[in-house]
Each structure stands twice: as structure tokens, then as C-alpha cells.
Design an enzyme around this catalytic site. Structure first.
Site, short mmCIF file in Angstrom:
data_model
loop_
_atom_site.label_atom_id
_atom_site.label_comp_id
_atom_site.label_asym_id
_atom_site.label_seq_id
_atom_site.Cartn_x
_atom_site.Cartn_y
_atom_site.Cartn_z
N GLU A 187 57.51 -76.57 19.66
CA GLU A 187 58.66 -76.59 18.77
C GLU A 187 59.46 -77.86 19.00
OE1 GLU A 187 62.43 -73.71 17.44
OE2 GLU A 187 61.13 -73.12 19.11
N GLU A 213 61.03 -65.26 12.92
CA GLU A 213 62.20 -64.51 13.39
C GLU A 213 63.23 -64.34 12.27
OE1 GLU A 213 63.77 -65.93 17.12
OE2 GLU A 213 61.89 -65.55 18.17
N GLU A 225 54.88 -65.68 20.26
CA GLU A 225 55.83 -66.19 21.24
C GLU A 225 55.91 -65.21 22.39
OE1 GLU A 225 59.68 -67.70 20.06
OE2 GLU A 225 58.92 -68.35 18.09
#
Length: 511
Positions: free
Chosen positions: A43, A191, A315
Site C-alpha cells: 500500500e 474496507e 489483510e
């Protein structure tokens, strides 16, 4: 295929001793442990991308077209199968057209989630996908749903994957890439229950259906944003929201981070300064993931009884307080023997659910959270987690071997967890068994029951002298992989001792 675990011992007794037995079942399985279970996550966060993977062609740090040469070589050695990008929370603020074309013309972006730093977008779609080609990794792209549009997503897919003549493919060619990239993994949102838009699950389910309907490709694996931890209500609502159109999703994501303290708002604990209490709570909390997986699979079975939608744990890993002196929002932590155990335990669990889990992505690949690689200026370190992933890569695309495991408990104060975990696989006639011992104080004897004609090929171990040992810049490695002597197989039984706080690999084959 699930592993049977029996904990032998009294919950509140500190004098636990039980017989530990690992049996390889004789029945065969065609369940393949997908190599993507050994995936990673990158990321735009801290120094994962800039300074970690990418330093630019003008850097004095040895590089290949701007990519750190030492990181490239380490990732190739690790056999990383798939890499997720550009986030994470960052993905839902990222607009891909800002990261293409001449670097001097690219607009900057403020990373509002991670440190408020300004980035120049010099690492974009071309840089990421070219990096994946360079190191032999399957790319996994996260589409911006939070601040993006369906049109923006469709044009990105076309720009990246289409060979037809169109404005987007013409633009790609103008930017120096004639042929399309082969990208089959697409996450639609990240998310979305939190940083990806604070959406209600029924709203997101409808939005996902809208995006998925326009993102087309013969081999595409589209991933719907699944739950955080044990939020089965989110899972239930989004799968119900598909309204039977399960072909719109080939995977459902799940995120679960291991914290020693269970305190997201306060201290999560130090990554290097801890004793047995924090060791135990970390292992205790990481083992919860198996029950959470079971809960979500129960819901998935209700709405997808054929198992067409796979679970993708994209994740996972440890999350501690930032190292003293490091920047806020950069999530820099060290990586000790404790993290090696967390990695081994999680990978054993994922292996044993390979019939339903098709991918997992540890967070993150360089310099952030439970990374496998750390960099500082021209130096690079391979962490204990790196060594576990490297040792476990024998399981990639191997057939799962069912096991039964009887293990004594590791008891601390009033709580108990399995002291041992294990998984096994077979590929090209070689059976590989990985075992973890979470007890930091004592070695555990175990009887491994194999076939009568089994012959030992070798064994390896990852551990350190102390549970807080880690690998640091400019110093010899304290935690690495070494050969491990286990004795001989007699009448199909191998009696061995698994050292305290260690991860072990045993390999054998039929005579």
C-alpha cells in the site's frame, strides 16, 4: 479439509503434560493449496512503496529501472505469488489516471490516511505492473469505490487488460505499453464498512453489483469486500444482497489483524519490548482467526452452497505500536520470533482450509506492519517472517494432506491454547509437514506417524535464542533458517522434539 486438534491438559493447571501425536491420514485429497495463499500486500503507506520497493532510477541505491535491486532479488527468492496494490485505505482515494504518463506531468496527492504526506504519483499503474512482471508476481488491483466511479473503474480495466483499439488502449500505448498486462484479480472496494466509505452493507452490496456488472473479463477473479474480523452480519448482508447472482463475485475478502492488547484506540504493545504475557496474548489472539473463518464459512455455505465464492484473507498479520522515533501513520514496527510464530500458525490454518481459502495477503511486504523485508537507505533486512514464508513455500500449489493432531495445551495464567499447530502437503512425490511450537519455555516431544515406507529427506527450523530476537541493520541475523536434526523414522514413526518458540519443516517421501 479441516485439521482435527485435541488439547490435552487441565485448563487451570500449570503442570500440563500430554502426549503429542501427529498422524498423516492415508486417504488422498485433490484439494490444492493455492499458491496465492502465500500472497502479500503493498500500500502507499509509510515507506512500503517509496524507499521500500521504489527509489527511482536516479537513486544511488542499486536499482533496476527504479526498483531496489536487493528487494527485487529477495522477493524472487521468496517466490511471492501475488501482490495487492494500491491499498488498503489509500485505494479508495486513488485515481489511477493521476499515476500515468510522463512523471513530470503527474499531479501530486496528499495521503490523507497515512501520515498526511504528499506523494508525486511517480509510482503508478505502469510502475506497479512492470514491477510484478519483473519479479514474476500476479498483480491484484484494488478498485476505488469510495471516491471513484464505475466509469473510472471500467476505463482502468480497459486500459490495463484490453487488446482492442479504443481511447484507453491508445492512451496506454501513448504511455509506452503496447500489449496489455494480464491482470485477473480485481478487488472492488476495500474496507467499505470503514475507511472505504463508512457504507452500510446493503448499500455496498448494491454498489458492488453495479461495478461488477461492468468489469468484464474471461478469467477475472472479482472480490467483494467482506468483513472485518468476526462481523458475520456484514457477510450475511452482502451475500444476501447478491440475490443469487453469485457469478458476480469469485471471492470475498476478510481482514483480521493480530493485536496483543485488543485495544485499537490505546497501546497495541511494543514490537520488541515484551515478555511472556504479551507473547501469549499475541498467539492467543492470532489463533482466534480459525474460529472466525469457520463463522464466515458457515454464512457463505448458506448463500453459496456450491462454494463458488472463495474466502480471501487479503489483510492479516500483527499490528503493534509504532517504533519510537518513527513517523505517525507510517506503521513501522520490528519483527521478532513472535512474528515468525504468528506467520507459521496462520499459514498452517490457511493451508488446512484450502478447500475454501484461495488467497491470503500478509500486511505488508516492505517496511509496514508484519513485513517480510525492512529497508533503511541502502541496507535491507530479511525478517523472521521472511524466513517462515520461504520455508513454507513448499506448500504452494501442493495437494493438501489431511492430518490429525493431538497437542497438549500451552497454558498461561487462566487461559490455554494449542501448543502445536501443523499442516501437510504433497507435491511431486515429496510430503512436507510444517509444525509450530508456541510454548516459549520448553521443547515438546511429538510422535509423527507416517507411512511404513516413508523415508526422511530433511528438516529445517526457524527460531532464535530469545522470543524477542529480531534481525537488525548492519548486524548478523539472529533469526534465520537452519538445518534441524530430527533422527530417523522407525516403523513409520518419527519421534522428535520441537524446540521452544520455533517453526519446523519436515520433508519425506516413499522409499
Amino acid at each position: 479439509m479441516k485439521t482435527k486438534i485435541i488439547i490435552i491438559g487441565l485448563l487451570f493447571s500449570m503442570n500440563v503434560f500430554g502426549q503429542n501425536v501427529l498422524k498423516l491420514k492415508s486417504d488422498t485429497t485433490k484439494i490444492k493449496i493455492s499458491k496465492e495463499i502465500y500472497g502479500h500486500f503493498s500500500e502507499h503507506l509509510g515507506t512500503c512503496i517509496y524507499e521500500g520497493i521504489y527509489v527511482g532510477e536516479d537513486s544511488e541505491i542499486p536499482n533496476i529501472k527504479g526498483y531496489r535491486k536487493d528487494v527485487v532479488e529477495a522477493i524472487k527468492e521468496l517466490k511471492v505469488p501475488v501482490l495487492r496494490w494500491p491499498g488498503g485505505c489509500f485505494a479508495d482515494t486513488y485515481h489511477w489516471k493521476d499515476g500515468i504518463g510522463p512523471k513530470e506531468n503527474r499531479p501530486s496527492i496528499v495521503n490523507v490516511f497515512w501520515g498526511g504526506v504528499t506523494e508525486d504519483n511517480s509510482f503508478g499503474t505502469h510502475e506497479f505492473l512492470d514491477f510484478c512482471e519483473l519479479v514474476g508476481i500476479e498483480p491484484y488491483l484494488s478498485i476505488n469505490v469510495g471516491t471513484g466511479t464505475v466509469k473510472e473503474a471500467v476505463e482502468w480495466v480497459e486500459y490495463v487488460t484490453s487488446s482492442n483499439k479504443s481511447p484507453m488502449t491508445d492512451l496506454r500505448k501513448k504511455n509506452g505499453r503496447d500489449k496489455p498486462w494480464n491482470v485477473k484479480f480485481w478487488g472492488i472496494g476495500n474496507e467499505n464498512w470503514g475507511c472505504g466509505g463508512e457504507m452500510a452493507p446493503d448499500y455496498y452490496a448494491n454498489l458492488y453489483r453495479n461495478y461488477s456488472a461492468y468489469i468484464k473479463g474471461e478469467d477475472f477473479q472479482k472480490v467483494i469486500c467482506g468483513p472485518s474480523g468476526d462481523d458475520t452480519q456484514w457477510t450475511e448482508t452482502i451475500l444476501k444482497g447478491l440475490d443469487g447472482k453469485n457469478h458476480l463475485a469469485q471471492g470475498m475478502s476478510m481482514h483480521y489483524y493480530t493485536l496483543p492488547t485488543n485495544d485499537w484506540e490505546g497501546s497495541k504493545g511494543s514490537s520488541i519490548d515484551f515478555g511472556e504475557e504479551m507473547w501469549f496474548s499475541t498467539i492467543f489472539n492470532t489463533m482466534k482467526i480459525e474460529d472466525i473463518i469457520k463463522e464466515h464459512l458457515t454464512v457463505m455455505d448458506k448463500y453459496d452452497p456450491r462454494g463458488d465464492i472463495k474466502l480471501i484473507v487479503d489483510e492479516w498479520g500483527t499490528w503493534y505500536d509504532k517504533l519510537p522515533g518513527t513517523k505517525e501513520g507510517f506503521l513501522q514496527q520490528q519483527n521478532t520470533v513472535r512474528d515468525a510464530l504468528v506467520a507459521g500458525i496462520n499459514l498452517n490454518i490457511f493451508n488446512n482450509y484450502a478447500d475454501r481459502i484461495s488467497m491470503a495477503n500478509i500486511a505488508q511486504i516492505v517496511n509496514v506492519l508484519q513485513s517480510v523485508i525492512l529497508t533503511k537507505e541502502s541496507e535491507m533486512v530479511k525478517t523472521p517472517t521472511y524466513h517462515v514464508f520461504k520455508m513454507y513455500n513448499v506448500h504452494q500449489d501442493a495437494n493438501l494432506v489431511p492430518i490429525s493432531l493431538e497437542t497438549e495445551g500451552y497454558i498461561y495464567k487462566d487461559k490455554s491454547i494449542p501448543a502445536l499447530t501443523a499442516s501437510a502437503s504433497e507435491k511431486e512425490g515429496i510430503t512436507s509437514i510444517t509444525i509450530t511450537n508456541a510454548n516459549p519455555n520448553k521443547a515438546l516431544e511429538i510422535d509423527c506417524v507416517f507411512g511404513a515406507n516413508s523415508k526422511l529427506l530433511g528438516s529445517k527450523i526457524v527460531t532464535g535464542e530469545e522470543i524477542t530476537d529480531y534481525n537488525d541493520f548492519g548486524k548478523n541475523e539472529k533469526v534465520t533458517t537452519s538445518e534441524f536434526s530430527v533422527g530417523n523414522i522407525k516403523k513409520g514413526i518419527l519421534k522428535l522434539e520441537i524446540p521452544a518458540h520455533s517453526v519446523v519443516l519436515i520433508q519425506l517421501q516413499e522409499k
